[in-house]
Every structure is written in structure tokens, then in C-alpha cells.
Enzyme design. Structure first.
Site, mmCIF file in Angstrom:
data_model
loop_
_atom_site.group_PDB
_atom_site.id
_atom_site.type_symbol
_atom_site.label_atom_id
_atom_site.label_comp_id
_atom_site.label_asym_id
_atom_site.label_seq_id
_atom_site.Cartn_x
_atom_site.Cartn_y
_atom_site.Cartn_z
ATOM 1 N N GLU A 99 0.790 -1.228 0.036
ATOM 2 C CA GLU A 99 0.120 0.202 -0.121
ATOM 3 C C GLU A 99 1.069 1.198 0.123
ATOM 4 O OE1 GLU A 99 -3.090 -0.129 2.920
ATOM 5 O OE2 GLU A 99 -3.953 -1.981 2.181
ATOM 6 N N GLU A 158 -4.688 -8.881 0.246
ATOM 7 C CA GLU A 158 -5.373 -8.571 1.595
ATOM 8 C C GLU A 158 -6.828 -8.164 1.266
ATOM 9 O OE1 GLU A 158 -4.030 -5.150 3.944
ATOM 10 O OE2 GLU A 158 -2.042 -5.833 3.549
HETATM 11 O O1 AHR Z 1 -4.654 -5.787 7.319
HETATM 12 C C1 AHR Z 1 -4.554 -4.594 8.050
HETATM 13 C C2 AHR Z 1 -4.065 -3.562 7.492
HETATM 14 O O2 AHR Z 1 -5.041 -3.162 6.114
HETATM 15 C C3 AHR Z 1 -2.787 -3.814 6.573
HETATM 16 O O3 AHR Z 1 -1.694 -3.479 7.448
HETATM 17 C C4 AHR Z 1 -2.793 -2.716 5.611
HETATM 18 O O4 AHR Z 1 -2.084 -3.260 4.558
HETATM 19 C C5 AHR Z 1 -4.205 -2.430 5.088
HETATM 20 O O5 AHR Z 1 -4.532 -1.239 4.836
#
Ligand code: AHR
Length: 531
Positions: free
Chosen positions: A200, A336
Site C-alpha cells: 500500500e 489482502e
Molecule cells: O490488514 C490490516 C491493514 O490493512 C494492513 O496492514 C494494511 O496493508 C491494510 O490497510
């Protein structure tokens, strides 16, 4: 192996025989399975997991230390390892997340007593003891039978620091860093299957513009070398380590376009093999996401409606990738995803602790189905997160451990790992609640390496059972047996006191006029093998 799943379930388990389910008013759903037209292979990495240094995801969840009263092997809790082994977890993304862009690997090697205490600024500002570092991560992978997906620090690290880490982990030549690894207990090089080129970086990883990120990413892709000679090294052919660049999130970032454009015009000296997508399901709004338990049908419906956006996100990102990479050389990694609710009342909000309900199991099945339907491009995903954080597989509290409804879906879906997608067609009908209208049922099919046909069927409707009549032209089915997951309410969940409120039960379809008939209970997921 697969048969064992069904056999292991004892007769005392609530048996929900398909034929016993009462039928509601909705018409049966005719499902056509075209076994003559095999689709793409479903990469086992679609069932990957994510374990970040966040809350009790690592400390307490995985690592308790060798001197703990909790049974452990070299500091890694034995109950968690045993539970995870049943999931055949293909890879574990680590150490972050946002934490990854704060992580300095050299803090996590060497004698435990000499490791520095640092801070975890993104997740509650708590002390990071660095007790779980590189060697402990690989020990954990070895114990659960999984592979490495390491997300390197592009935000606050340096290219040299990342290059050194990979030399430390993967070199078989006696460089000073490789000798240090051996001195720390591991003479053989480690195997790293996936490298995440940041996390990110449009947000917590440095808020870089797409063009800035692309320039940084090229340096990391060039200089982070995997020296392991026979496993995932540069000369390992198809097994060579895959580098995953940061792509679009579910918002409006144009990273995908910038990365793919750069890749299309790249020189010989750098490359990537994957691009990431992050997409969370937030039932309400970001500031007030909604409870993780004690909710009603409206919250259920909202979450289901929101989670189906994943199909749009994947399709949109794939369309951009298709323009630059029509041969689909670059894989899409949804590294994610999952449901993100309000934290449990009374918990540290920085720890992202939430309960896990039958709703989350339905949501997991729907997302896994979406990923499998896009298996030609989606070749990896990592649910957030493995233990105690967000949509977890497992919850722990001191010595106690409980398996979540999402865990059960992952265990039921194991046969789909590395299977071949088989096209299915059906008219799903609709389930409505308030202003939410979604498909009432879902179905997916695949053939495993041994030639067995597997079906996963989901009844989204929380009130009415669904009858599904499955035809497989050219195949005379003798039986369809497996398991079903359901529970009394959409917010049913497992607690330390009541760990079996939501757990799979044996299930079978029946044969009716040459078709397989499945009567699915309301709000349920069934996985069966057709013989
Ligand atoms: O999964 C929690 C957080 O969500 C992670 O650290 C980040 O990459 C995302 O915004």
C-alpha cells in the site's frame, strides 16, 4: 485424504441430510456443470493467508516463546500449528501490511536476549519485541507445511537493506551474510516463493505517487535477488521467486495503470510476475463499520452486498492488465481481503480484533468462488488475517483456542487447491433485504488431480432453504457426499466456551431423474464430491 474429511466427522455431529431440509417457496435452481470444457487451473495460492505483526496476530497467536506454559515447539504454539496443518495453507504473507514498511529485518535475528525492543507505530504503538523474526517465521512455515511470501520494506527501508535480507535468507555461497544465517542456526538457504515489493505505498507505505512508486519498485525488483540455487533462485525456471508489485486498491489509485505501463516498456534488468489488489468488505461506512457479532439480517445483507464488489474490483483490474498483458503473464494477487468490522468492545482498537460469524463464512465462500472464477488471472490471494486479527481463521486467548466459521470454509475448500475449474451455469434468483438485492445462491465446480469432481454450493438466503438440481452431462453420478456448514442465526459464532456452535456436518445429495438434488439449508455452504 479427501474422503478422510467426511469420515473424521462423528455421528454425534448435527447431521443435516439434504433431503430433510424443508423447502420454501422459491423455485429449484437448475445448475448445469459442463465437465467437457475444463477451465484454468485454480492455483493453491488462492487460499493463502496473511499474518502481520498486529495486535495478537503473531505474539500470543503464533509465538508464545519456548518457556511458555502453552504447549509449543521452539516457541510456536502447537495447537495453532495442528489446526493450520488441516488447511494446507499454501503461503503466509509476512511481516505486513503497514507494519512491513516499518520493519527492519536485522532486529529479528540472532540471540533472543540481544534483540532490540522497537515500536509498532501503526498498530497501537506497542512494543515490538522482535522475538518472532526471520528464523521463527520459516520455522512456523515448516511446522504448518507452507511457503514464504515476504513483503519487503519499500517505505522506510533501503534497497540495500532489502537486498541484504534476501542474500541472508537465500545464498548458498559462504558470503558473510550467509555465514551469519548459518551461525544463527540455519546453514541451508531458505526458500522464498513470493516477494512483495512494498505494501500500500499509495497509503501507509509512504503515500507515493504512482510514478514515484514505479521508480522505487524497479530498484527493489532489480536488486532484491533470490540466490537459492535450486529452489526459488533466478535460474529455477517456473519455480523462480515471483515478485508482486503494489497495484490498485478498492478505491481510486491508478497504480495498476502505472505499473503495467512501466512493465510493458521495461528493460531487461528488472521484472515482476504479479500485481496486488487490496479489497476489504466494510458492511457500513469506514468510520462506523458495524459490529462483528450481535447483528441482524440487515447487517448480514449489507455485508453480502458489499462483498460482491470484489467481482467488480477484480474484473476492473484484470481489464487494465489485459491491455498491457493479454497473455496474462502477470498474476493478480488479492493479497489482502476480508471483512473489516468495528473492533470487539473493550479491545484495543489498534489490534483489529473482531468476532467471526456464519456471515463471514458465507462471505469467505463467495469471495473464494469469485477468485476461482477468475483463476486465469487471479493466482494468489491472502485473507486478512490468519489469527486474532480481522477475518481470522483462529482466535486465541492465553492457552485457549477456537476455530472460526471462516476456518471451516477454508478446510472444506481444500479440494479446490490446484484443481481445474469446471464451468457451471445457473440462474441464481435473488435474495432481497431493504435496498440490498443479491444472487440467492452460488455454485462452483472443479476437478482435482485424481479426476474427482467437486461442487461448492452456497445458499445466501438467511430464511429459506434452496433446492439445487445439478446436471453433469456425460456423467452418471452415483453419489455426492461431503459437508455442510450452517448455524441457527447469521451472527452465530464460536466462543471459547461454545467452540462448536458453527461447525460442519456430514451432507449428501440425492439422485433424482438423473440429476443430483441438493436441498441446502438457509445460510449455508456445502462442499461435496461427486462419485
Ligand atoms: O490488514 C490490516 C491493514 O490493512 C494492513 O496492514 C494494511 O496493508 C491494510 O490497510
Amino acid at each position: 485424504m479427501k474422503l478422510k474429511f467426511a469420515r473424521r466427522l462423528t455421528a454425534s455431529v448435527l447431521a443435516i441430510a439434504a433431503a430433510a431440509a424443508p423447502l420454501g417457496a422459491a423455485a429449484p435452481v437448475a445448475v448445469n456443470v459442463d465437465a467437457s470444457r475444463p477451465g484454468p487451473k485454480i492455483s493453491r495460492d488462492i487460499f493463502g493467508q496473511f499474518a502481520e505483526h498486529l495486535g495478537t496476530g503473531i505474539y500470543d497467536g503464533i509465538w508464545v516463546g519456548p518457556n511458555s506454559r502453552i504447549p509449543n515447539v521452539r516457541g510456536i504454539r502447537a495447537d495453532v500449528v495442528q489446526a493450520l496443518r488441516a488447511l494446507h495453507v499454501p503461503n503466509v504473507r509476512w511481516p505486513g501490511g503497514c507494519f512491513g514498511d516499518n520493519y527492519h529485518w536485522h532486529n529479528g535475528i540472532g540471540p533472543q536476549a540481544k534483540r532490540p525492543a522497537t515500536l509498532n507505530p501503526d498498530w497501537g504503538g506497542v512494543i515490538e519485541p522482535n522475538s518472532f523474526g526471520t528464523h521463527e517465521y520459516f520455522d512456523f512455515l515448516g511446522q504448518i507445511g507452507s511457503e514464504a511470501f515476504i513483503s519487503e520494506n519499500v517505505g522506510s527501508g533501503t534497497v540495500q537493506e532489502a537486498a541484504d535480507w534476501f542474500e541472508y535468507m537465500t545464498s548458498d555461497k559462504p558470503s558473510t551474510l550467509a555465514k551469519k544465517r548459518a551461525a544463527n542456526g540455519h546453514p541451508a538457504p531458505y526458500k522464498v516463493k513470493y516477494l512483495g515489493l512494498g505494501n500500500e505505498n499509495w497509503g501507509c507505505g509512504g503515500a507515493m505517487s504512482p510514478d514515484h512508486y514505479v521508480e522505487e519498485m524497479k530498484l527493489y525488483a532489480r536488486f532484491t535477488r533470490n540466490y537459492n540455487p535450486v529452489q526459488n533462485g533466478e535460474h529455477a525456471g517456473d519455480n523462480a521467486m515471483k515478485r508482486v508489485a503494489v497495484g490498485w486498491d478498492s478505491g481510486d489509485s491508478d497504480y495498476t495503470e502505472a505499473v503495467m505501463k512501466a512493465w510493458k516498456n521495461k528493460t531487461w534488468s528488472w521484472d515482476i510476475e504479479g500485481l496486488s489488489l487490496h479489497g476489504y468488505t466494510v458492511p457500513n461506512i469506514w468510520e462506523k463499520k458495524g459490529p462483528s457479532f450481535s447483528f441482524g439480517e440487515d447487517q448480514y445483507a449489507k455485508a453480502i452486498g458489499k462483498t460482491l464488489k470484489m467481482n467488480e474490483w477484480v474484473a476492473k483490474q484484470s481489464a487494465i492488465m489485459d491491455r498491457y498483458d493479454p497473455d496474462k503473464k502477470i498474476a493478480l494477487f488479492v493479497d489482502e481481503w476480508g471483512i473489516w468490522t468495528d473492533p470487539n468492545p473493550g479491545s484495543n482498537p489498534g489490534f483489529l480484533q473482531q468476532q467471526n460469524t456464519l456471515r463471514d463464512a458465507v462471505l469467505a465462500a463467495l469471495n473464494l468462488n469469485i477468485f476461482m472464477r477468475h483463476a486465469d488471472r487471479v493466482r494468489g490471494t491472502n485473507i486478512a488475517q490468519m489469527i486474532n486479527v480481522l477475518q481470522a481463521m483462529i482466535l486465541t486467548d492465553g492457552p485457549k483456542m477456537v476455530l472460526t466459521p471462516t476456518y471451516h470454509v477454508y478446510r472444506m475448500y481444500v479440494p479446490f487447491q490446484d484443481a481445474t475449474l469446471v464451468p457451471v451455469s445457473f440462474d441464481a434468483g435473488t435474495y432481497r433485504n431493504g435496498d440490498v438485492t443479491v444472487p440467492r445462491v452460488d455454485a462452483i465446480a472443479a476437478r482435482d488431480a485424481a479426476g474427482h469432481l467437486w461442487l461448492a454450493l452456497t445458499n445466501v438466503d438467511p430464511n429459506e432453504p434452496a433446492r439445487m438440481l445439478v446436471s453433469v452431462p456425460g456423467v452418471t453420478a452415483g453419489s455426492a457426499t461431503g459437508e455442510v456448514l450452517t448455524a441457527p442465526t447469521v451472527d452465530s459464532h464460536n466462543s471459547f466456551d461454545r467452540p462448536n456452535t458453527v461447525r460442519p456436518a456430514p451432507y449428501r445429495g440425492s439422485i433424482s431423474n438423473g440429476r443430483l438434488r441438493f436441498d441446502l439449508p438457509a445460510k449455508s455452504i456445502a462442499v461435496v464430491r461427486v462419485d
